[in-house]
Design an enzyme around this catalytic site. Structure first.
Site, PDB file in Angstrom:
ATOM      1  N   GLY A  63       0.793  -1.219   0.000  1.00 57.31           N
ATOM      2  CA  GLY A  63       0.000   0.000   0.000  1.00 57.31           C
ATOM      3  C   GLY A  63       0.822   1.262   0.000  1.00 57.31           C
ATOM      4  N   LEU A  64       2.019   1.213   0.580  1.00 63.94           N
ATOM      5  CA  LEU A  64       2.863   2.405   0.598  1.00 63.94           C
ATOM      6  C   LEU A  64       3.502   2.623  -0.769  1.00 63.94           C
ATOM      7  CD1 LEU A  64       3.849   4.589   2.668  1.00 63.94           C
ATOM      8  CD2 LEU A  64       5.976   3.291   2.754  1.00 63.94           C
ATOM      9  N   GLY A 114      -8.660   2.485  -3.622  1.00 59.47           N
ATOM     10  CA  GLY A 114      -9.271   1.719  -4.706  1.00 59.47           C
ATOM     11  C   GLY A 114      -8.281   1.106  -5.674  1.00 59.47           C
ATOM     12  N   ASN A 139       1.959  -7.875  -3.913  1.00 60.42           N
ATOM     13  CA  ASN A 139       0.555  -7.994  -3.560  1.00 60.42           C
ATOM     14  C   ASN A 139      -0.276  -7.779  -4.820  1.00 60.42           C
ATOM     15  OD1 ASN A 139      -2.128  -6.955  -2.643  1.00 60.42           O
ATOM     16  ND2 ASN A 139      -1.244  -7.203  -0.602  1.00 60.42           N
ATOM     17  N   SER A 175      -9.367  -6.142   0.538  1.00 61.95           N
ATOM     18  CA  SER A 175      -9.507  -4.687   0.541  1.00 61.95           C
ATOM     19  C   SER A 175     -10.987  -4.326   0.568  1.00 61.95           C
ATOM     20  CB  SER A 175      -8.863  -4.078  -0.702  1.00 61.95           C
ATOM     21  OG  SER A 175      -9.223  -2.709  -0.821  1.00 61.95           O
ATOM     22  N   ASN A 246      -6.068  -6.967   6.826  1.00 64.64           N
ATOM     23  CA  ASN A 246      -6.226  -5.741   6.055  1.00 64.64           C
ATOM     24  C   ASN A 246      -6.886  -4.679   6.944  1.00 64.64           C
ATOM     25  OD1 ASN A 246      -6.470  -3.993   3.714  1.00 64.64           O
ATOM     26  ND2 ASN A 246      -6.537  -5.841   2.451  1.00 64.64           N
ATOM     27  N   TYR A 318       2.719  -0.163   8.458  1.00 63.13           N
ATOM     28  CA  TYR A 318       2.402   0.865   7.466  1.00 63.13           C
ATOM     29  C   TYR A 318       2.029   2.142   8.210  1.00 63.13           C
ATOM     30  CZ  TYR A 318       0.134   3.190   3.450  1.00 63.13           C
ATOM     31  OH  TYR A 318      -0.241   4.070   2.472  1.00 63.13           O
TER      32      TYR A 318
END
Length: 341
Positions: A63-64, A114, A139, A175, A246, A318
């Site tokens: 995600g980062l 998203g 991922n 997600s 998540n 994160y």
């Protein structure tokens, strides 16, 4: 300049702008050879898991770095492993901004990004060109416009491209920001998809002569019975590992805060307790047969230790990195490394 001073500046900016500027500054510092001057040497306490040697037990959650643009800079922050993505077969813009919000009073973040990313072909090129030779997880997810019943084809399209460059691959079915995605965690939908993905893994293993472990990332918003049901399915299909968890749809403890009712997944301190509970239940259900990587609300060394004591073999950070900076990585790695056994 210390991270806390930099944070004072960055937190005056909108969250997504701050995110992007931070990563660009990191890349500039790395290119200038400055990171080695300011970052302490990585804490080393190797962990053997899934046939991989992790230099330490603390990694960066997905995600980062969604596209793999910042791997080399991030590798200087002391992580034992780095997970990039989520990546989808085709590029997509994600949801319209604003879509990332800080809840500073609770050291939390809400995002509804998203799966914004440049697509798997771009990611593959970044992986091919990286200098970092450590453990890299990729991922993978599905495009928003792909029907849920065709999701496996999206995961397989990504796997086919990134397999040669990944140490492990994460199947993201949890997600909250892609419509219908979380429904893939249960029943026939999960079983059918895992069968296709495992068949793909076998083909890739034969083609490349190299076995890459596949792990499944699950949501925190499940009952204990649902966690056990998912665990049984992961065991039935011989998955190599699981990531728990998540982000959450719960707003417990943040409802009254500015942005507290924004749509999206909540991460950070409010997720800590729930995520640790899911880790514990999942580890019990898996009976030690496949390993669990803990993610969600690791804001301190003690949080990391609690995840390991709940049964996790590795942890990911994160939101904790956003609020605490790189010092958290070493503190958590040292704390886990100091545990008996």
């Amino acid at each position: 300049m210390s991270y806390q001073l930099a944070r004072q500046f960055l937190f005056r900016l909108p969250a997504e702008a701050s995110h992007n500027i931070s990563l660009k500054m990191l890349k500039m510092a790395d290119n200038a050879g400055m990171l080695g001057m300011f970052m302490p040497q990585m804490y080393s306490r190797p962990v053997e898991l899934m046939g991989i040697t992790f230099p330490n037990a603390v990694g960066l959650a997905a995600g980062l770095d969604k596209n793999g643009d910042y791997i080399d800079g991030l590798s200087k922050l002391g992580f034992g492993f780095i997970e990039v993505g989520t990546v989808t077969p085709k590029p997509q813009d994600g949801n319209p901004p604003p879509r990332l919000f800080r809840l500073e009073e609770r050291s939390a973040i809400i995002n509804r990004m998203g799966f914004n990313n440049y697509g798997v072909d771009y990611m593959t090129e970044r992986l091919r060109k990286k200098k970092y030779g450590g453990v890299i997880g990729v991922n993978v997810g599905k495009n928003k416009d792909t029907p849920a019943e065709e999701a496996a084809s999206d995961y397989i399209a990504c796997i086919n491209k990134v397999y040669p460059y990944a140490s492990y691959i994460t199947i993201n079915i949890s997600s909250p920001n892609t419509p219908g995605l979380r429904a893939l965690q249960f029943g026939d939908s999960l079983r059918s998809m895992l069968q296709e993905i495992k068949d793909c893994q076998e083909r890739m293993n034969q083609q490349h002569g190299r076995y890459v472990p596949f792990v499944v990332k699950i949501a925190p918003d499940m009952s204990d019975d649902e966690v056990h049901m998912v665990a049984r399915t992961l065991l039935d299909y011989n998955m190599d590992g699981a990531i728990a968890t998540n982000t959450t749809l719960s707003r417990e403890g943040v409802e009254s805060l500015a942005h507290g009712k924004e749509q999206g997944g909540l991460s950070g301190a409010p997720l800590t307790k729930r995520s640790t509970h899911v880790v514990k239940e999942l580890c019990v259900a898996l009976e030690g047969r496949i390993p669990v990587i803990a993610s969600g609300g690791v804001m301190s060394a003690q949080d990391a230790v609690d995840k390991v004591r709940a049964g996790a073999k590795l942890v990911q950070v994160y939101s904790g990195l956003i609020y605490r900076g790189p010092v958290l990585v070493r503190e958590a790695a040292e704390a886990i490394g100091g545990l008996d056994g």
